[in-house]
Motif scaffolding. Structure first.
Motif, PDB file in Angstrom:
ATOM      1  N   SER B   8      12.670 -10.298   3.120  1.00  0.00           N
ATOM      2  CA  SER B   8      12.134  -8.961   3.421  1.00  0.00           C
ATOM      3  C   SER B   8      11.948  -8.047   2.223  1.00  0.00           C
ATOM      4  O   SER B   8      12.541  -6.966   2.150  1.00  0.00           O
ATOM      5  N   PRO B   9      11.124  -8.404   1.255  1.00  0.00           N
ATOM      6  CA  PRO B   9      10.896  -7.486   0.138  1.00  0.00           C
ATOM      7  C   PRO B   9      10.159  -6.229   0.592  1.00  0.00           C
ATOM      8  O   PRO B   9       9.329  -6.283   1.502  1.00  0.00           O
ATOM      9  N   VAL B  10      10.490  -5.124  -0.048  1.00  0.00           N
ATOM     10  CA  VAL B  10       9.821  -3.849   0.243  1.00  0.00           C
ATOM     11  C   VAL B  10       9.374  -3.238  -1.087  1.00  0.00           C
ATOM     12  O   VAL B  10      10.162  -3.165  -2.027  1.00  0.00           O
ATOM     13  N   ASP B  11       8.107  -2.791  -1.123  1.00  0.00           N
ATOM     14  CA  ASP B  11       7.646  -2.035  -2.293  1.00  0.00           C
ATOM     15  C   ASP B  11       7.925  -0.564  -2.009  1.00  0.00           C
ATOM     16  O   ASP B  11       7.229   0.059  -1.207  1.00  0.00           O
ATOM     17  N   GLY B  91       9.217   9.368  12.630  1.00  0.00           N
ATOM     18  CA  GLY B  91       9.483   8.151  11.849  1.00  0.00           C
ATOM     19  C   GLY B  91       9.138   8.244  10.376  1.00  0.00           C
ATOM     20  O   GLY B  91       9.222   7.253   9.648  1.00  0.00           O
ATOM     21  N   ILE B  92       8.754   9.432   9.932  1.00  0.00           N
ATOM     22  CA  ILE B  92       8.479   9.620   8.501  1.00  0.00           C
ATOM     23  C   ILE B  92       9.789   9.543   7.737  1.00  0.00           C
ATOM     24  O   ILE B  92      10.827  10.009   8.219  1.00  0.00           O
ATOM     25  N   MET B  93       9.746   8.936   6.563  1.00  0.00           N
ATOM     26  CA  MET B  93      11.010   8.615   5.888  1.00  0.00           C
ATOM     27  C   MET B  93      11.378   9.537   4.740  1.00  0.00           C
ATOM     28  O   MET B  93      12.547   9.666   4.408  1.00  0.00           O
ATOM     29  N   GLY B  94      10.374  10.121   4.086  1.00  0.00           N
ATOM     30  CA  GLY B  94      10.731  10.884   2.896  1.00  0.00           C
ATOM     31  C   GLY B  94       9.717  11.951   2.553  1.00  0.00           C
ATOM     32  O   GLY B  94       8.645  12.063   3.180  1.00  0.00           O
ATOM     33  N   VAL B  95      10.074  12.734   1.566  1.00  0.00           N
ATOM     34  CA  VAL B  95       9.213  13.800   1.049  1.00  0.00           C
ATOM     35  C   VAL B  95       9.117  13.618  -0.454  1.00  0.00           C
ATOM     36  O   VAL B  95      10.130  13.506  -1.149  1.00  0.00           O
ATOM     37  N   LYS B  96       7.875  13.587  -0.948  1.00  0.00           N
ATOM     38  CA  LYS B  96       7.661  13.337  -2.370  1.00  0.00           C
ATOM     39  C   LYS B  96       7.365  14.646  -3.085  1.00  0.00           C
ATOM     40  O   LYS B  96       6.504  15.413  -2.672  1.00  0.00           O
ATOM     41  N   PHE B 291      16.804  -6.875  -6.168  1.00  0.00           N
ATOM     42  CA  PHE B 291      15.989  -5.829  -6.786  1.00  0.00           C
ATOM     43  C   PHE B 291      14.768  -5.480  -5.941  1.00  0.00           C
ATOM     44  O   PHE B 291      14.377  -4.314  -5.839  1.00  0.00           O
ATOM     45  N   VAL B 292      14.147  -6.478  -5.340  1.00  0.00           N
ATOM     46  CA  VAL B 292      12.906  -6.208  -4.595  1.00  0.00           C
ATOM     47  C   VAL B 292      13.138  -6.004  -3.098  1.00  0.00           C
ATOM     48  O   VAL B 292      12.169  -5.759  -2.372  1.00  0.00           O
ATOM     49  N   GLY B 293      14.393  -6.098  -2.637  1.00  0.00           N
ATOM     50  CA  GLY B 293      14.591  -5.972  -1.195  1.00  0.00           C
ATOM     51  C   GLY B 293      15.916  -5.350  -0.819  1.00  0.00           C
ATOM     52  O   GLY B 293      15.983  -4.177  -0.462  1.00  0.00           O
ATOM     53  N   GLU B 294      16.957  -6.135  -0.951  1.00  0.00           N
ATOM     54  CA  GLU B 294      18.275  -5.760  -0.438  1.00  0.00           C
ATOM     55  C   GLU B 294      18.723  -4.357  -0.875  1.00  0.00           C
ATOM     56  O   GLU B 294      19.135  -3.534  -0.054  1.00  0.00           O
ATOM     57  N   PHE B 295      18.659  -4.082  -2.175  1.00  0.00           N
ATOM     58  CA  PHE B 295      19.192  -2.802  -2.680  1.00  0.00           C
ATOM     59  C   PHE B 295      18.442  -1.602  -2.096  1.00  0.00           C
ATOM     60  O   PHE B 295      19.046  -0.611  -1.693  1.00  0.00           O
ATOM     61  N   PHE B 299      19.838   1.261   0.541  1.00  0.00           N
ATOM     62  CA  PHE B 299      19.842   2.697   0.209  1.00  0.00           C
ATOM     63  C   PHE B 299      19.132   3.507   1.288  1.00  0.00           C
ATOM     64  O   PHE B 299      19.592   4.568   1.695  1.00  0.00           O
ATOM     65  N   TYR B 300      17.987   2.985   1.750  1.00  0.00           N
ATOM     66  CA  TYR B 300      17.208   3.720   2.753  1.00  0.00           C
ATOM     67  C   TYR B 300      17.753   3.526   4.169  1.00  0.00           C
ATOM     68  O   TYR B 300      17.296   4.180   5.106  1.00  0.00           O
ATOM     69  N   GLY B 301      18.703   2.588   4.319  1.00  0.00           N
ATOM     70  CA  GLY B 301      19.246   2.315   5.650  1.00  0.00           C
ATOM     71  C   GLY B 301      18.251   1.635   6.563  1.00  0.00           C
ATOM     72  O   GLY B 301      18.153   1.930   7.746  1.00  0.00           O
ATOM     73  N   LEU B 302      17.487   0.722   5.994  1.00  0.00           N
ATOM     74  CA  LEU B 302      16.455   0.024   6.769  1.00  0.00           C
ATOM     75  C   LEU B 302      16.987  -1.298   7.296  1.00  0.00           C
ATOM     76  O   LEU B 302      17.596  -2.069   6.558  1.00  0.00           O
TER      77      LEU B 302
END
Lengths: 348, 348
Positions: B8-11, B91-96, B291-295, B299-302
């Motif tokens: 499950s990598p996430v960008d 369901g929005i996750m963040g504010v940039k 680095f590309v997924g787990e961490f 952090f985001y609690g996904l």
């Protein structure tokens, strides 16, 4: 209407190129208000012998016989003490050192100065000037990159000056506070040229902007301030060398994934008005005549009282005069620094 | 033949643009090995409301329904605590947050954080993440320029974390040792994304090279080493955000005297193999999956155990596989990072 008289300005660092490009840019020295130019030897192949330098000088004279060309050799293994003496007799004024690979046509540049100590000894003896492109090559292992390449070069400057205290050395196109402080701290035989574009730009200006990309790259605002301040101070060992370095606009404006833009900024045709405009912008207009003429001539020991009349600049009323967008060069063009921008001074 | 399984990598930072460009690049997320993307809101106009975000999410789903889009809002005066709660429910996750004028479409960026304290309070309460573009605008008076803009931003990060210790904050696309050390020194609610291109480049790479120009700019070799080391260390608050930011090749390759190249580097379509290749180059391949997924997911609690199967990379025999030179986009094209270069990993 304000007027400034500038006696015998000399551009102490200019690239006049070869062939078609040379024929376009050589007359631009005079167009920019200068009748004397200290000419860099990084051609293809580089000018490494007196014979080549005299041949090149003839090419320049063919392109514009009215400008005085002060010639240099490219420091390389071809140079030896005999050739240094020969060069001196032929009127050549200096030897330019390029560290390998740091700028345009520097593939034949030097890697260590020690093998050249006999050459420097002879130069010191006969009075040739050593012109240093003061940058070390980038090296990840020592954190060396284009931003600190000049500062990391300074130990070489100190070392050369200590070993050859009577050798006249010019640190060319200084861009950093560290370089300014270094030259100030050294003896009367060490001087420094400053370009107009490094008085105008910081790193922000060349980020993503090929027309503003040159070597050495422009640095931090505080570095630019150090360059401006030493001119405001009227320090006599800091003077103009434009490092005007024309490239066709296609090479300046365009990169491909495998080819970067060419490094170099073109200022010859607008040099004196541009320099006046910039010095005025930071409160050093009263230093113009010394910065563009007197200080450099004095350091080099040049007597140019004849044949180089006073050049007069006048203030332009209103919004100033617009810098020409480009000059034709074959099927391409040459775009000057601040193309299309307005400056406040023009040559009478 | 070596194989790596990446669950499950996430960008965690990607620009998917609008219109035609969006239709080309959105499917490239999956092509690059990712089925989840944390989507930046700096469109024209910026995504400042829940309604806009949901509309944009629909556009992305129309372009590729198989990717999961994690949506964000653009911090602006349009945002208030009520809208924050509404965003959370949707369901929005963040504010940039973009400081004004530092990158693509940041003209509406913020100048001071204090007016937003009520918004941050609400974000902390409901659990929205604050994503920081951590650069101050350039300012000659304070020596601020693109090279130290990130370091000079860090006091804001410290101050925000002190005032909102439970607010999750991500310092996006860190480029400097100073930023790495700052994030390491802060509490568990502060994390940091790192791009592949900042693991590869230094300032030398973007000097005169529009394709390598991005914001924040790549810094010194020592800064790059700090980014590499924190990944080697397996620090759980440092994870991948590609900052993949496509621009048409004409805008990337060409500057005019009045227009710089567009800032941004395109990595989406090659992201996972490229990241593997780079991590391997500095001895951190064993950290790839974290680095590309787990961490980042942690952090985001996904919880992405469903719908995001394991992606498998395999080592390419011989000289590796060549990265595609470009992708067509209307009448122009998109050129990825390391176009035409070989990398050692490919997606099975």
């Amino acid at each position: 209407m304000a007027v400034i008289h500038v006696p015998s300005p000399v551009d102490f660092h200019v690239h006049l190129r070869q062939g078609q490009l040379c024929s376009v840019v050589t007359p631009h020295v005079r167009k920019g208000g200068f009748k004397a130019a200290y000419v860099m030897p990084n051609l293809k192949p580089p000018i490494t012998t007196t014979e080549q330098a005299l041949k090149y000088k003839q090419e320049l004279q063919n392109n514009d016989p009215e400008t005085e060309y002060l010639m240099t050799l490219y420091l390389s293994p071809d140079l030896n003490p005999d050739e240094v003496r020969k060069a001196k007799r032929a009127g050549i004024m200096g030897v330019k050192s390029y560290p390998r690979g740091v700028t345009t046509n520097s593939d034949g540049g030097i890697e260590s100065y020690e093998p050249y100590y006999p050459v420097f000894e002879a130069m010191q003896e006969v009075g040739l000037v050593l012109n240093l492109h003061g940058e070390v090559p980038s090296d990840d292992k020592t954190n060396a990159c284009v931003l600190n390449a000049e500062e990391k070069f300074l130990p070489h400057l100190f070392s050369l000056h200590t070993r050859f205290p009577k050798l006249k050395i010019v640190l060319e196109h200084a861009t950093s506070r560290a370089a300014v402080e270094a030259v100030k701290s050294l003896g009367s035989t060490v001087a420094c040229t400053i370009t107009p574009h490094h008085l105008a730009m910081t790193v922000d200006d060349w980020a993503g902007q090929g027309y503003h990309y040159c070597k050495p790259v422009a640095k931090y605002p505080d570095d630019r301030e150090a360059l401006r301040q030493v001119i405001r101070d009227g320090h006599p060992r800091f003077f103009l060398g434009s490092d005007s370095a024309p490239h066709p606009s296609l090479a300046k404006s365009t990169s491909t994934p495998s080819q970067s833009c060419a490094a170099g900024i073109y200022t010859s045709p607008i040099l004196l008005p541009l320099t006046a405009h910039l010095l005025e912008s930071f409160g050093a207009l009263d230093k113009l005549a010394n910065f563009v003429g007197e200080f450099g001539r004095r350091f080099y020991g040049l007597d140019m009282s004849t044949g180089n009349p006073i050049v007069t600049l006048r203030e332009v009323e209103g919004h100033g005069v617009t810098i020409q967008e480009s000059w034709k060069c074959g099927e391409d063009s040459l775009v000057p620094f601040m193309a299309g921008k307005r400056i406040r001074w023009e040559i009478v």
